[in-house]
Motif scaffolding. Structure first.
Motif, PDB file in Angstrom:
ATOM      1  N   THR A  12      31.905 -62.748 -48.011  1.00 45.42           N
ATOM      2  CA  THR A  12      32.610 -62.028 -46.947  1.00 45.42           C
ATOM      3  C   THR A  12      34.094 -61.828 -47.238  1.00 45.42           C
ATOM      4  O   THR A  12      34.740 -60.984 -46.617  1.00 45.42           O
ATOM      5  CB  THR A  12      32.474 -62.776 -45.614  1.00 45.42           C
ATOM      6  N   GLY A  13      34.637 -62.630 -48.156  1.00 48.13           N
ATOM      7  CA  GLY A  13      36.068 -62.573 -48.418  1.00 48.13           C
ATOM      8  C   GLY A  13      36.888 -63.420 -47.467  1.00 48.13           C
ATOM      9  O   GLY A  13      38.117 -63.443 -47.538  1.00 48.13           O
ATOM     10  N   LYS A  52      40.009 -63.430 -38.073  1.00 49.78           N
ATOM     11  CA  LYS A  52      40.542 -63.085 -36.760  1.00 49.78           C
ATOM     12  C   LYS A  52      39.751 -63.788 -35.664  1.00 49.78           C
ATOM     13  O   LYS A  52      38.636 -64.266 -35.885  1.00 49.78           O
ATOM     14  CB  LYS A  52      40.477 -61.577 -36.541  1.00 49.78           C
ATOM     15  N   ASP A  53      40.323 -63.795 -34.457  1.00 44.39           N
ATOM     16  CA  ASP A  53      39.645 -64.390 -33.304  1.00 44.39           C
ATOM     17  C   ASP A  53      38.286 -63.761 -33.065  1.00 44.39           C
ATOM     18  O   ASP A  53      37.325 -64.430 -32.735  1.00 44.39           O
ATOM     19  CB  ASP A  53      40.498 -64.233 -32.044  1.00 44.39           C
ATOM     20  N   LEU A  91      38.155 -59.808 -40.419  1.00 42.24           N
ATOM     21  CA  LEU A  91      39.121 -60.296 -41.387  1.00 42.24           C
ATOM     22  C   LEU A  91      40.387 -59.460 -41.318  1.00 42.24           C
ATOM     23  O   LEU A  91      40.343 -58.256 -41.090  1.00 42.24           O
ATOM     24  CB  LEU A  91      38.537 -60.247 -42.806  1.00 42.24           C
ATOM     25  N   SER A  92      41.514 -60.102 -41.525  1.00 42.98           N
ATOM     26  CA  SER A  92      42.797 -59.403 -41.545  1.00 42.98           C
ATOM     27  C   SER A  92      43.324 -59.352 -42.966  1.00 42.98           C
ATOM     28  O   SER A  92      42.891 -60.117 -43.842  1.00 42.98           O
ATOM     29  CB  SER A  92      43.805 -60.115 -40.641  1.00 42.98           C
TER      30      SER A  92
END
Length: 276
Positions: A52-53, A135-136, A140-141
């Motif tokens: 997923t990274g 992220k919440d 992903l950021s």
């Protein structure tokens, strides 16, 4: 009175619901945030998910990384908050709980050692910091975000010097799980599990298998999700012992071998009964 940082001006939520079931936040179930060893772990730990990274850096304080037994405080508080929400009560990140009630509901003793352990847990929960691209909402950021587990902790003693109650301020990052419905109910028998390996395996089974009939995971991936520093060989040995013990509430666990070599390749989880 032992203070860990200056308190935030928030309304106080009193944790006084007798029959509240423990609740876990999804990110702290998915990622190896908590150390499963009771020995102090003061070294940073990095988790990477190559598929997923997603990545997460866990940065302990000098007192050590928060342990999976320290997590009981969060499970207790989330259970109280979720049940209060169901009853229409106002919620707050600032939670006050009676120390005795917490010890009883989490299957702990009520001697001096157990009361002191609460204060020690607050120190580790407050001191452990995370840097992650998760992220919440689960996405992903591009940049990392830094957060903690609790923003504040206070152990309040009575006139005789005995621990009376505890106040904590849950971090905004974790508290958001309530409004986003990112929590799951734990079987209360979870608190009867004595080892970190049992507890970590239960919460992975609870999150990934849930109410499905079964779930499978490769051993290298499982080893990564546990967040342990032991070798894969030692990890296999420890999981094999859990399979023989079959102590995980709600689930049966099995080992799947490679037919050619007999080496353990996967763990298979099967649900016993439907979970509420």
């Amino acid at each position: 009175m032992s203070k860990l940082s200056a308190p935030e001006q928030l309304d106080l939520f009193i944790a006084d619901i007798v029959d509240a079931a423990p609740k876990g936040e999804l990110h702290t179930m998915e990622y190896p945030i908590f150390a499963i060893s009771t020995r102090p772990d003061t070294k940073p730990y990095r988790f990477d998910n190559p598929k997923t990274g997603a990545w997460m850096e866990i940065i302990p304080s000098s007192k050590g990384r928060a342990t999976i037994h320290d997590k009981d405080i969060l499970l207790y508080c989330f259970g109280q908050l979720a049940e209060a929400s169901n009853r229409g009560r106002p919620l707050s990140r600032k939670v006050q709980m009676v120390a005795y009630d917490f010890l009883k509901q989490t299957n702990r003793g009520t001697g001096g050692r157990e009361y002191k352990a609460i204060t020690d847990a607050l120190v580790r929960l407050r001191g452990t910091t995370f840097n992650t691209n998760v992220k919440d909402g689960g996405g992903l950021s591009q940049k990392g975000s830094i957060f903690g587990l609790i923003d504040y902790g206070q152990a309040v003693t009575d006139e005789k010097g005995r621990l009376s109650h505890v106040e904590i301020v849950i971090s905004e990052h974790l508290f958001a799980a309530l409004s986003n419905n990112q929590i799951l109910t734990y079987n209360p028998e979870y608190f009867m599990l004595s080892t970190g390996y049992e507890r970590r395996l239960y919460e992975l089974c609870r999150k990934h298998c849930g109410n499905q009939e079964s779930w499978e995971i490769g051993f290298e991936n499982l080893h990564n999700k546990f967040g342990v520093r032991s070798s894969l060989r030692e990890f296999r040995r420890n999981i094999k012992a859990l399979v023989e013990k079959q102590s995980i509430p709600d689930y049966q666990i099995y080992l799947l071998d490679k037919k050619s070599s007999g080496t353990i390749e996967k763990l298979q989880v099967r649900r016993k009964n439907k979970i509420n």
